[in-house]
Design an enzyme around this catalytic site. Structure first.
Site, PDB file in Angstrom:
ATOM      1  N   LYS A 191       9.951   5.541  -0.914  1.00 34.04           N
ATOM      2  CA  LYS A 191      10.592   4.599  -0.010  1.00 34.04           C
ATOM      3  C   LYS A 191      10.877   3.480  -0.321  1.00 34.04           C
ATOM      4  O   LYS A 191      10.236   2.372  -0.459  1.00 34.04           O
ATOM      5  CB  LYS A 191       9.636   4.417   1.365  1.00 34.04           C
ATOM      6  CG  LYS A 191      10.386   3.853   2.621  1.00 34.04           C
ATOM      7  CD  LYS A 191       9.469   2.928   3.361  1.00 34.04           C
ATOM      8  CE  LYS A 191       9.792   1.613   3.315  1.00 34.04           C
ATOM      9  NZ  LYS A 191      11.049   1.069   3.269  1.00 34.04           N
ATOM     10  N   GLU A 267       0.311  -3.477  -5.964  1.00 35.33           N
ATOM     11  CA  GLU A 267       1.015  -4.589  -6.896  1.00 35.33           C
ATOM     12  C   GLU A 267       1.701  -5.487  -5.850  1.00 35.33           C
ATOM     13  O   GLU A 267       2.662  -5.405  -5.221  1.00 35.33           O
ATOM     14  CB  GLU A 267       1.946  -3.892  -7.774  1.00 35.33           C
ATOM     15  CG  GLU A 267       1.575  -2.883  -8.447  1.00 35.33           C
ATOM     16  CD  GLU A 267       0.761  -3.272  -9.805  1.00 35.33           C
ATOM     17  OE1 GLU A 267       0.649  -4.363 -10.114  1.00 35.33           O
ATOM     18  OE2 GLU A 267       0.447  -2.360 -10.511  1.00 35.33           O
ATOM     19  N   CYS A 301       7.791 -11.778  -8.565  1.00 37.86           N
ATOM     20  CA  CYS A 301       6.475 -11.627  -8.253  1.00 37.86           C
ATOM     21  C   CYS A 301       5.765 -12.469  -9.367  1.00 37.86           C
ATOM     22  O   CYS A 301       4.772 -13.367  -8.960  1.00 37.86           O
ATOM     23  CB  CYS A 301       5.739 -10.574  -8.082  1.00 37.86           C
ATOM     24  SG  CYS A 301       6.027  -9.350  -9.682  1.00 37.86           S
ATOM     25  N   GLU A 400       3.490 -18.175  -1.438  1.00 37.95           N
ATOM     26  CA  GLU A 400       4.253 -17.499  -2.379  1.00 37.95           C
ATOM     27  C   GLU A 400       5.641 -17.742  -1.683  1.00 37.95           C
ATOM     28  O   GLU A 400       5.897 -17.408  -0.487  1.00 37.95           O
ATOM     29  CB  GLU A 400       4.083 -16.077  -2.495  1.00 37.95           C
ATOM     30  CG  GLU A 400       4.982 -15.423  -3.456  1.00 37.95           C
ATOM     31  CD  GLU A 400       4.899 -14.124  -3.497  1.00 37.95           C
ATOM     32  OE1 GLU A 400       4.707 -13.295  -2.494  1.00 37.95           O
ATOM     33  OE2 GLU A 400       5.006 -13.341  -4.601  1.00 37.95           O
TER      34      GLU A 400
HETATM   35  P1  NAP Z   1       7.111  -6.306   1.936  1.00 40.24           P
HETATM   36  O1  NAP Z   1       7.905  -6.937   3.040  1.00 40.24           O
HETATM   37  O2  NAP Z   1       5.548  -6.156   1.626  1.00 40.24           O
HETATM   38  O3  NAP Z   1       7.883  -4.895   1.608  1.00 40.24           O
HETATM   39  C1  NAP Z   1       7.642  -4.070   0.625  1.00 40.24           C
HETATM   40  C2  NAP Z   1       7.794  -2.488   0.972  1.00 40.24           C
HETATM   41  O4  NAP Z   1       7.102  -2.347   1.984  1.00 40.24           O
HETATM   42  C3  NAP Z   1       9.236  -2.464   1.558  1.00 40.24           C
HETATM   43  O5  NAP Z   1       9.756  -1.055   1.227  1.00 40.24           O
HETATM   44  C4  NAP Z   1       9.012  -2.335   3.177  1.00 40.24           C
HETATM   45  O6  NAP Z   1       9.945  -1.901   3.817  1.00 40.24           O
HETATM   46  C5  NAP Z   1       7.801  -1.828   3.112  1.00 40.24           C
HETATM   47  N1  NAP Z   1       6.992  -2.228   4.230  1.00 40.24           N
HETATM   48  C6  NAP Z   1       6.980  -3.422   5.168  1.00 40.24           C
HETATM   49  N2  NAP Z   1       5.927  -3.220   6.182  1.00 40.24           N
HETATM   50  C7  NAP Z   1       5.348  -2.094   5.980  1.00 40.24           C
HETATM   51  C8  NAP Z   1       4.349  -1.337   6.580  1.00 40.24           C
HETATM   52  N3  NAP Z   1       3.741  -1.999   7.922  1.00 40.24           N
HETATM   53  N4  NAP Z   1       3.938  -0.253   6.327  1.00 40.24           N
HETATM   54  C9  NAP Z   1       4.350   0.255   5.240  1.00 40.24           C
HETATM   55  N5  NAP Z   1       5.446  -0.244   4.261  1.00 40.24           N
HETATM   56  C10 NAP Z   1       5.746  -1.449   4.720  1.00 40.24           C
HETATM   57  O7  NAP Z   1       7.622  -7.119   0.556  1.00 40.24           O
HETATM   58  P2  NAP Z   1       9.037  -7.650  -0.008  1.00 40.24           P
HETATM   59  O8  NAP Z   1       9.637  -8.952   0.907  1.00 40.24           O
HETATM   60  O9  NAP Z   1      10.036  -6.529   0.191  1.00 40.24           O
HETATM   61  O10 NAP Z   1       8.941  -7.959  -1.592  1.00 40.24           O
HETATM   62  C11 NAP Z   1       8.572  -9.439  -1.741  1.00 40.24           C
HETATM   63  C12 NAP Z   1       6.898  -9.072  -2.318  1.00 40.24           C
HETATM   64  O11 NAP Z   1       6.829  -8.154  -3.066  1.00 40.24           O
HETATM   65  C13 NAP Z   1       6.411 -10.378  -2.802  1.00 40.24           C
HETATM   66  O12 NAP Z   1       5.358 -10.634  -2.218  1.00 40.24           O
HETATM   67  C14 NAP Z   1       6.503 -10.118  -4.152  1.00 40.24           C
HETATM   68  O13 NAP Z   1       5.342 -11.004  -4.880  1.00 40.24           O
HETATM   69  C15 NAP Z   1       5.842  -8.562  -4.161  1.00 40.24           C
HETATM   70  N6  NAP Z   1       6.286  -8.166  -5.443  1.00 40.24           N
HETATM   71  C16 NAP Z   1       5.228  -7.780  -6.210  1.00 40.24           C
HETATM   72  C17 NAP Z   1       5.422  -7.213  -7.647  1.00 40.24           C
HETATM   73  C18 NAP Z   1       4.235  -6.826  -8.640  1.00 40.24           C
HETATM   74  O14 NAP Z   1       4.360  -6.108  -9.383  1.00 40.24           O
HETATM   75  N7  NAP Z   1       2.796  -7.473  -8.144  1.00 40.24           N
HETATM   76  C19 NAP Z   1       6.535  -7.176  -8.044  1.00 40.24           C
HETATM   77  C20 NAP Z   1       7.549  -7.237  -7.104  1.00 40.24           C
HETATM   78  C21 NAP Z   1       7.468  -7.821  -5.931  1.00 40.24           C
HETATM   79  P3  NAP Z   1      11.294  -2.734   4.745  1.00 40.24           P
HETATM   80  O15 NAP Z   1      12.079  -2.816   3.394  1.00 40.24           O
HETATM   81  O16 NAP Z   1      11.910  -1.816   5.455  1.00 40.24           O
HETATM   82  O17 NAP Z   1      10.580  -3.757   5.144  1.00 40.24           O
END
Ligand code: NAP
Length: 497
Positions: A191, A267, A301, A400
């Site tokens: 997804k 992650e 991240c 963050e």
């Molecule tokens: P996010 O809001 O957590 O979303 C990530 C993914 O999860 C998206 O595909 C999102 O779908 C989905 N999602 C959201 N709510 C969900 C739920 N209740 N159940 C299941 N899936 C759900 O994060 P983001 O804003 O896209 O990305 C930024 C974050 O990612 C930051 O915190 C960053 O640090 C972290 N990140 C971490 C790494 C690492 O390797 N540690 C790498 C890159 C990014 P939708 O798009 O439809 O909302």
């Protein structure tokens, strides 16, 4: 990759045909509900294509076909050497389509074309190629038992694995998940983030062309709250690998517990410390301090958002970083000279703007940027922004921000630097700069993060694992260690008569 000009990339973008349908059971298809949502170009706010918006019913049919092909063994029991051939062919096809994929990623994410061409696409190719090459070089174990028995310890695929990924590095993160999960014989349902599904869909087409059997890889764009949650709660999915925010990661662990205890690897977020001692190569450290926070508009991240500087060089080093911030002024992502593009969308831009207000209210000193530029473009471009005179208790130093905002603070000695660096709920990455290897190594060793650079930032390649300590997660992408997340250990104990 060719050295195209901005005008040539713009012409290529106009000519690009984009397919926004989901990829289920080896072919492109609309969502069962018929629903779709527009994919928006963050550079100008214009619609690129309508993308299928899949729901629980699409996930259910994807799981049925993923499970069926897993049970048939077409891929899961294929000889590793044959899986390797398919993965390497896939990597080659991605290479053949490198320009198209770089362009798609730039249009979908707003990332500069220079980065998508030179970083994101090559990284995806390398990840898939490396994992393919590795898979027929891994041996099982024979345990040191008594001679009247033989105990085999093997790693077997989990079964059906779901991968949920974010929007900031869509192609590379997707490759980091798919390559080891597929190499080890799993069926995978991906997804992508709702606002950046395009490259994942396109490489799924190429996987089929490379010979991946139908149903082994499926890509379902759709909303996290509905589709993602359904996947996380699904009792016929054996593993879940996630990259995204810490709050969503925590929810996924709850969902795993409420359903079938699927293996869940996370992650998550970061607030990475970048520690600079007075005896460092300050030119290099300043250039990399700016890159560490402004690369990808700070939507990284591992972004080095906490610059922790030895007190004696605070004024001098802050000036050196400010002098380099001009390189990161945002511009059109299709211009090969652009280093930083727009924020992903208005919501992310507003959130960053709020944090700039919070920093001001906390009496941090705004010494560079802080506002919007290129507003007439229709995109959300934020200036590279630097706060001096911050301390680690401030919200801008603890939370963050996920935007191009740097907090500069000071330390007195190595113990103080370590204390500040570790004073965070996160533990993803960091760096230390010093010409004294004793000091540098002592600090690097004591900082509780998954990846630490000494005299570099963003160091690492496919040979090393990537992931976090503390609330930055519990899994590892990349390297042979990633294979462990996608396999179960199986013991077979044989007794001789
Ligand atoms: P996010 O809001 O957590 O979303 C990530 C993914 O999860 C998206 O595909 C999102 O779908 C989905 N999602 C959201 N709510 C969900 C739920 N209740 N159940 C299941 N899936 C759900 O994060 P983001 O804003 O896209 O990305 C930024 C974050 O990612 C930051 O915190 C960053 O640090 C972290 N990140 C971490 C790494 C690492 O390797 N540690 C790498 C890159 C990014 P939708 O798009 O439809 O909302």
């Amino acid at each position: 990759m060719s050295g195209k000009s901005r005008a040539e990339w713009q012409a290529a973008a106009k000519a690009l045909k984009i397919d926004g349908r989901a990829f289920i059971d080896g072919r492109r298809t609309a969502a069962l509900s018929g629903e779709s949502r527009p994919s928006i170009n963050p550079a100008n706010g214009q619609r690129l294509v309508d993308v299928a918006s899949c729901g629980p019913e699409d996930a259910d049919r994807a799981v049925v076909s993923a499970r069926a092909v897993f049970e048939r063994g077409t891929w899961s029991r294929m000889a590793p050497g044959d899986r390797k051939k398919v993965l390497i062919r896939w990597a080659e096809l991605i290479g053949t389509h490198a320009e198209e994929l770089a362009l798609l990623e730039t249009l979908d994410v707003g990332k500069p074309i220079n980065d998508t061409s030179k970083v994101d696409v090559p990284s995806a190719i390398r990840t898939i190629q490396w994992s393919g090459e590795a898979v027929d070089k891994i041996y099982a174990e024979i345990a040191p038992t008594s001679p009247d028995c033989l105990a085999l310890v093997q790693r077997l695929p989990l079964g059906v694995v779901a991968a949920i990924v974010p929007w900031n590095f869509p192609l590379s993160t997707t490759a980091w998940k798919l390559a080891p999960a597929l190499a080890t014989g799993n069926s995978v349902i991906l997804k992508p983030a709702s606002n950046t599904p395009l490259t994942a869909l396109r490489i799924a087409d190429l996987a089929t062309e490379a010979g991946l059997p139908d149903g082994v890889l499926q890509v379902l764009p759709g909303p996290g709250g509905r589709l993602g949650q359904h996947i996380a709660l699904h009792s016929d999915i054996d593993g879940l690998t996630f990259t995204g925010s810490t709050p969503v990661g925590k929810q996924l662990l709850v969902f795993a517990g409420q359903s079938n205890l699927k293996r869940t690897f996370l992650e998550l977020g970061g607030k990475s410390p970048n520690i600079v001692f007075a005896d460092a190569n300050l030119d290099k450290a300043a250039t990399m301090a700016a890159a560490a926070v402004f690369y990808n508009c700070g939507q990284t991240c591992t972004a080095g958002t906490r610059l922790i500087v030895e007190r004696s060089i605070e004024a001098q080093f802050t000036e050196m970083v400010i002098a380099r911030a001009g390189h990161w002024l945002p511009g059109d992502p299709l211009d090969p000279a652009t280093a930083m593009g727009p924020m992903i969308d208005e919501g992310q831009f507003r959130s960053v703007a709020e944090y700039v207000d919070i920093g001001r209210a906390e009496h941090a000193e705004l010494v560079f940027g802080g506002g919007q530029v290129l507003a007439e473009s229709g995109g959300y471009y934020h200036e590279p922004t630097i706060f001096a005179k911050t301390n680690n208790q401030m919200r801008i130093a603890q939370e963050e921000i996920f935007g191009p905002v740097l907090s500069v603070m000071t330390f007195t000695d190595a113990a103080d630097a370590i204390r500040i660096a570790n004073d965070s709920i996160y533990g993803l990455a960091g760096a230390v700069w010093s010409r004294n290897i004793n000091t540098a190594h002592k600090v690097a060793d004591a900082v509780r993060v998954g990846t630490m650079g000494i005299n570099n930032y963003f160091g690492g390649d496919m040979t090393v694992p990537f992931g976090g300590f503390k609330q930055s997660g519990n899994g590892r992408d990349k390297s042979i260690h990633a294979f462990h997340d996608y396999t179960e250990l199986k013991t077979t104990w044989i007794e001789f008569e």
